[in-house]
Each structure stands twice: as structure tokens, then as C-alpha cells.
Design a protein around this motif. Structure first.
Motif, short mmCIF file in Angstrom:
data_model
loop_
_atom_site.label_atom_id
_atom_site.label_comp_id
_atom_site.label_asym_id
_atom_site.label_seq_id
_atom_site.Cartn_x
_atom_site.Cartn_y
_atom_site.Cartn_z
N UNK A 272 0.84 -1.21 0.00
CA UNK A 272 0.00 0.00 0.00
C UNK A 272 0.86 1.24 0.00
N UNK A 273 0.31 2.29 -0.56
CA UNK A 273 0.96 3.59 -0.46
C UNK A 273 -0.11 4.63 -0.19
N UNK A 274 0.32 5.74 0.38
CA UNK A 274 -0.66 6.76 0.73
C UNK A 274 -0.32 8.07 0.03
N UNK A 275 -1.33 8.65 -0.58
CA UNK A 275 -1.12 9.95 -1.19
C UNK A 275 -2.16 10.89 -0.61
N UNK A 276 -1.73 11.93 0.04
CA UNK A 276 -2.63 12.82 0.81
C UNK A 276 -3.45 11.97 1.78
N UNK A 277 -4.78 11.98 1.65
CA UNK A 277 -5.53 11.15 2.59
C UNK A 277 -6.19 9.94 1.92
N UNK A 278 -5.55 9.47 0.85
CA UNK A 278 -6.08 8.28 0.16
C UNK A 278 -5.02 7.17 0.13
N UNK A 279 -5.46 5.99 0.50
CA UNK A 279 -4.57 4.82 0.41
C UNK A 279 -4.82 4.11 -0.92
N UNK A 280 -3.71 3.71 -1.54
CA UNK A 280 -3.86 2.88 -2.74
C UNK A 280 -3.26 1.53 -2.39
N UNK A 281 -4.13 0.53 -2.39
CA UNK A 281 -3.70 -0.81 -1.99
C UNK A 281 -3.60 -1.68 -3.24
N UNK A 282 -2.48 -2.39 -3.36
CA UNK A 282 -2.38 -3.30 -4.51
C UNK A 282 -2.49 -4.74 -4.04
N UNK A 283 -3.13 -5.55 -4.87
CA UNK A 283 -3.31 -6.95 -4.52
C UNK A 283 -2.40 -7.81 -5.40
N UNK A 284 -2.26 -9.07 -4.98
CA UNK A 284 -1.33 -9.96 -5.69
C UNK A 284 -1.70 -10.14 -7.15
N UNK A 285 -3.00 -10.06 -7.45
CA UNK A 285 -3.41 -10.23 -8.84
C UNK A 285 -3.31 -8.92 -9.64
N UNK A 286 -2.59 -7.95 -9.06
CA UNK A 286 -2.27 -6.74 -9.83
C UNK A 286 -3.34 -5.68 -9.80
N UNK A 287 -4.39 -5.91 -9.01
CA UNK A 287 -5.47 -4.90 -8.98
C UNK A 287 -5.17 -3.83 -7.93
N UNK A 288 -5.83 -2.70 -8.05
CA UNK A 288 -5.64 -1.62 -7.07
C UNK A 288 -6.98 -1.25 -6.45
N UNK A 289 -6.96 -1.00 -5.15
CA UNK A 289 -8.20 -0.56 -4.46
C UNK A 289 -7.83 0.72 -3.71
N UNK A 290 -8.66 1.73 -3.84
CA UNK A 290 -8.39 2.95 -3.07
C UNK A 290 -9.36 3.03 -1.90
N UNK A 291 -8.85 3.57 -0.79
CA UNK A 291 -9.68 3.65 0.43
C UNK A 291 -9.23 4.82 1.28
N UNK A 292 -10.17 5.30 2.12
CA UNK A 292 -9.81 6.41 3.02
C UNK A 292 -9.12 5.90 4.27
#
Ligand SMILES: Cc1cc2nc3c(=O)[nH]c(=O)nc-3n(C[C@H](O)[C@H](O)[C@H](O)COP(=O)(O)OP(=O)(O)OC[C@H]3O[C@@H](n4cnc5c(N)ncnc54)[C@H](O)[C@@H]3O)c2cc1C
Length: 448
Positions: A272-292
Motif C-alpha cells: 500500500x501507499x498513501x497519497x494525501x488522505x487516500x490509500x492505494x492498496x495493490x493486490x497480488x493479482x495486480x489490482x488496485x483498491x483505493x480507500x480512506x
């Protein structure tokens, strides 16, 4: 008769004093015996190097302890606390798993639960009382935070999610979900239900199957768990605080069905990485999910501690036991001195399976095993169902044999399967890589 009565009336005072002294002597003697017994147990723990607690454990403030012994009566693991010289003492520290019943039972507030000790520091991710890490919006709940047990995991998941929900106000960023929960064990369950209760959007991802570590318990394992509040559902409570693995999973599945909790199984969190107040989470199958907000409920069983031997990658080496039915008429070795391994050995050694079971204990006692489990395995050993070998380790693994080493004396024994229960490696390197600080705890009081 008359003479006897006369004797009694003449010497009543003396007789009373003698009786009172005898009663007092009886009780003092009994107490002293108990103290001596407790001292012996403590001495044994010091001698075997098992006098340092592994996890969360009580510390006793001797200025407050009145020696009432309430704490010694409530521990689900057996006689871990005993009274020595009118004060409670942790006599078998390595057996403590941090239930915390002693802390609750002490009427004088003399007990606190702590991690680590002055001599042995324990690494613990830095979290607030709401389980938020030093990375704002990123939480750790459950065993990943250092504290085991199902009840604690549900409670921590609930508290973490409640705090995360409260912190959503003012974050108007556009994300796939408000809260991303990683791991669907009891901590993840607490988080997900809290999100539903508060009507916020959530995603709960799980790399394997719902239930977490419990899902991987052996069939029909008896799970000990004290009542826990389940958000939006009520209290999870079982008769005598015991329930089978299957019943517990069925109970949780009932909650999932009733609440409509959605679990995305087979999705593995990678980074995961965080930009401002949004987390971008990556999964093993290469997908990305954003969350607060992100709550890590991943437990610690991802990386079992291994023996570090050649051939350990053979399929006959396992780090948990799910179905003892699969092993019949086999030569089996279990490496452990703790509850998980001893329980596995008990199952594998049941007479109906006709296995030859060796329980290999590294030290000269089963240092992390509760009294009930010890009594059961010793009784099985007396019946010849299992051989307990103390001071023994595995030194070589071959396809059909293993070499065991008892203080320098080696022996090759037949072996079809080895079960290693040596704990887990905490994934702290990974946590640090995503910015979470890890502290060394030396027995400081917790603030939650
Ligand atoms: C043999 C054994 C016996 C035990 N007996 C008891 C008992 O009787 N009573 C008791 O209270 N406790 C017991 N415990 C401890 C208890 O099981 C744990 O403390 C509890 O399950 C921790 O809950 P958790 O939600 O923090 O983690 P877990 O239950 O471990 O769940 C974590 C979940 O996260 C998932 N996950 C991990 N990494 C990822 C990833 N990268 N992406 C997606 N998902 C991921 C895992 O697959 C897992 O499902 C026992 C433990 C063991 C090993």
C-alpha cells in the motif's frame, strides 16, 4: 464419664488453646506447603530458562497486592500465578497467553498486562489506544498487533473500525471504498460488522477463507473463548467458554449471513501507499483498491517459524494440522512444547488412528503448554499412545526417516510426517516497509 467431664472442665482453657493452636498450625502449614510448591515451580522455570513471558502477561504491583489469591483462581491456562510470601507471582511465565482474567479478578488493581520485560524486549507495532498506527488512517487490529486470542481480536477490530468510521468525516476524497479491511479472521469480522453498523462503505479482502486462523484449526479442536461483544449482534458466549472449531465457524457464518457481511475471498493484499488522505492498496493479482482508511487484520500465521533444515520443503513437513483423519498407521513426529503442538499430538495419537507418534520437546519441560493439555498428553504417554522425548530436536529430514538429536545422542527414526509448531515470524519488516514504526516493549504499562 464423670471423670472425663471433670477433666475437660478443669482443663477447658488449656484444651481450647491446644485446639486453636492445632487448627492454626494446620492452616499455616498448608499455606507454607503451597508457598514452597510455588517456589519450586518458579525455580524450575528459572532453571530451564522459561521465566521470560513470550507475549502479553501480568505484572504485579507488590505495593498493592494483598495476597488474596483471586488472580490465581481464574487463569484459563491453569496455575500460572501463585502466591509466594503473600504476594502473587508469575511462576510459569512462558505459559501465559495474555487472557487477562487475572487483571480483571484483582480487587486491588494490582495487576497490569504488559508486553516484554526489562530483560527481554518484545517488538510491537506502535499503535494508539484506538489501534491507529503512526501512519494516520492506517490501523492494526488483532494478533498482528502482538495480542493473541479471539476475543481480543474481535474487540480490537471493533474499536479500530469505530475510530476509522469517526475519522471519515471531513475526508471527501473519491475512493473505491471508505474502509478497506485486510484479513477475515475474528479481527476482520469485528471491523466489517462495525462498518455495517455505521452504514459506511467497506471492502473486506481475505487471501484464503473466512475464519482466519480458526479456519485452519484441527477438526473438532476445542476452542476456549470468553464472551465477546459482536457489533450489531450481541454477545458471543459459549457454555463453559468452550466451543468446537466447527461450531464456532458455524456461529460466525450465521452472523455473516444475518448481517449481510460481504467477504472477498481469494484476494491477497500485497502493498500500500498513501497519497494525501487516500490509500492505494495493490493486490497480488495486480489490482488496485483505493480507500480512506485501511485496517490490517492479517494475523501472524502467514510465515510459520521453520526448523531451517535441508529437505524441509518435502511435502511431509507441515506447520499446522487440519484433519487428523488423514493420518492412519503412520510414523508421525510433532515438534513442540506448546499448546498447539501438544493438542495436535493428542489428536494424532488417538488409538483409533494407530499412528506411532513422537512428541519432540526442545527443553526439559513443556514450557508453553497449559495444565489440562499436559495432563492429557502425559496420560496418553502412560498408555503408550505417544512417546514424549524431552531435550530433543530434529537434526535431519529424509523422505522416510528423520534424525533426532537428544543432547548430542542422535537416532534415526522412521517418519512419514512432521508437524512443526514453533510459532510464527512476525511480519514486522513488511510493516516497517509501509512506514509503520515498531517499538521494543520492556514491560511498560499499556494505556488501553
Ligand atoms: C493452534 C492454535 C490454537 C489456538 N487456540 C485458541 C483458543 O482456543 N482460543 C483463543 O482465543 N485463541 C486461540 N488461538 C489464537 C487465535 O486463533 C488468534 O489469536 C486469532 O485468530 C487472531 O485473530 P486475527 O483476526 O488477528 O488473525 P487471524 O485469525 O490469523 O486471521 C488473519 C486473516 O488474515 C488473512 N491474511 C493474512 N495475510 C493476508 C494478505 N496479505 N491478504 C489478505 N488476507 C490476508 C489470513 O489468511 C487470515 O484469514 C489459537 C491459535 C493457534 C495457532
Amino acid at each position: 464419664m464423670e471423670a472425663a467431664l471433670e477433666f475437660i472442665s478443669n482443663y477447658l482453657d488449656v484444651i481450647t488453646i491446644v485446639v486453636l493452636c492445632s487448627v492454626a498450625f494446620f492452616f499455616v502449614n498448608k499455606k507454607n506447603k503451597k508457598h514452597l510448591e510455588a517456589k519450586k515451580i518458579l525455580h524450575k522455570a528459572v532453571k530451564s530458562g522459561t521465566d521470560e513471558p513470550m507475549t502479553l502477561h501480568p505484572i504485579i504491583d507488590v505495593t498493592k497486592c494483598a495476597g488474596c489469591a483471586s488472580c490465581t483462581l481464574v487463569c484459563p491456562e491453569g496455575g500460572i500465578l501463585k502466591i509466594i510470601q503473600h504476594k502473587a507471582v508469575l511462576v510459569t511465565p512462558a505459559k501465559c497467553v495474555g487472557h487477562g482474567e487475572c487483571e480483571r479478578a484483582c480487587p486491588y488493581g494490582a495487576i497490569d498486562l504488559v508486553f516484554g520485560s526489562k530483560r527481554r524486549g518484545v517488538d510491537i507495532p506502535r499503535v494508539t489506544t484506538n489501534y491507529e498506527t503512526n501512519v494516520p488512517g492506517l490501523y492494526i487490529a488483532g494478533e498482528l498487533g502482538g495480542m493473541g486470542l479471539i476475543r481480543n481480536a474481535i474487540k480490537q477490530g471493533t474499536l479500530a473500525a469505530e475510530h476509522a468510521v469517526a475519522g471519515l468525516k471531513g475526508n471527501s476524497s473519491k475512493t473505491d471504498t471508505d474502509i478497506l479491511i485486510i484479513g477475515a479472521g475474528p479481527a476482520g469480522l469485528g471491523c466489517g460488522l462495525t462498518a455495517i453498523k455505521n452504514k459506511v462503505s467497506y471492502k473486506l479482502i481475505e487471501q484464503n477463507s473466512f475464519g482466519g486462523t480458526v479456519y485452519n484449526f484441527p477438526r473438532q479442536k476445542v476452542v476456549m473463548t470468553h464472551p465477546a461483544d459482536v457489533p450489531g449482534y450481541g454477545q458471543m458466549k459459549f457454555d463453559k467458554n468452550k466451543v468446537s472449531k466447527e461450531e464456532l465457524l458455524a456461529y460466525w457464518n450465521g452472523i455473516v449471513k444475518k448481517s449481510g457481511l460481504k467477504i472477498d475471498e481469494g484476494i491477497s493484499f500485497e502493498n500500500l501507499e498513501k497519497e494525501n488522505d487516500v490509500f492505494k492498496v495493490t493486490t497480488k493479482d495486480g489490482k488496485a483498491i483505493t480507500a480512506k482508511k485501511v485496517i490490517l487484520c492479517m494475523g501472524v500465521r502467514g510465515s510459520p517459524r521453520k526448523l531451517g533444515l535441508d529437505n524441509e520443503d518435502l511435502p511431509k513437513v507441515a506447520y499446522n494440522l487440519i484433519d487428523p483423519e488423514q493420518y492412519k498407521g503412520k510414523h508421525v513426529a510433532v515438534v513442540s512444547g506448546g499448546n498447539a503442538g501438544v493438542e495436535a499430538a493428542q489428536m494424532l495419537a488417538e488409538a483409533k488412528y494407530k499412528n506411532t507418534v513422537n512428541l519432540l520437546v526442545r527443553g526439559d519441560i513443556m514450557d508453553r503448554c497449559n495444565d489440562d493439555n499436559k495432563a492429557i498428553i502425559n496420560a496418553m504417554a502412560d498408555k503408550g499412545l505417544v512417546t514424549i522425548r524431552y531435550n530433543t530436536v530434529v537434526s535431519e529430514i529424509e523422505k522416510d526417516t528423520i534424525v533426532i538429536d537428544n543432547e548430542g545422542n542422535t537416532e534415526k527414526i522412521n517418519n512419514d510426517f512432521i508437524f512443526v509448531f514453533a510459532g510464527a515470524i512476525m511480519p514486522y519488516q513488511f510493516l516497517m516497509s509501509i512506514g509503520i514504526e515498531i517499538d521494543k516493549a520492556h514491560g511498560e504499562k499499556r494505556t488501553d
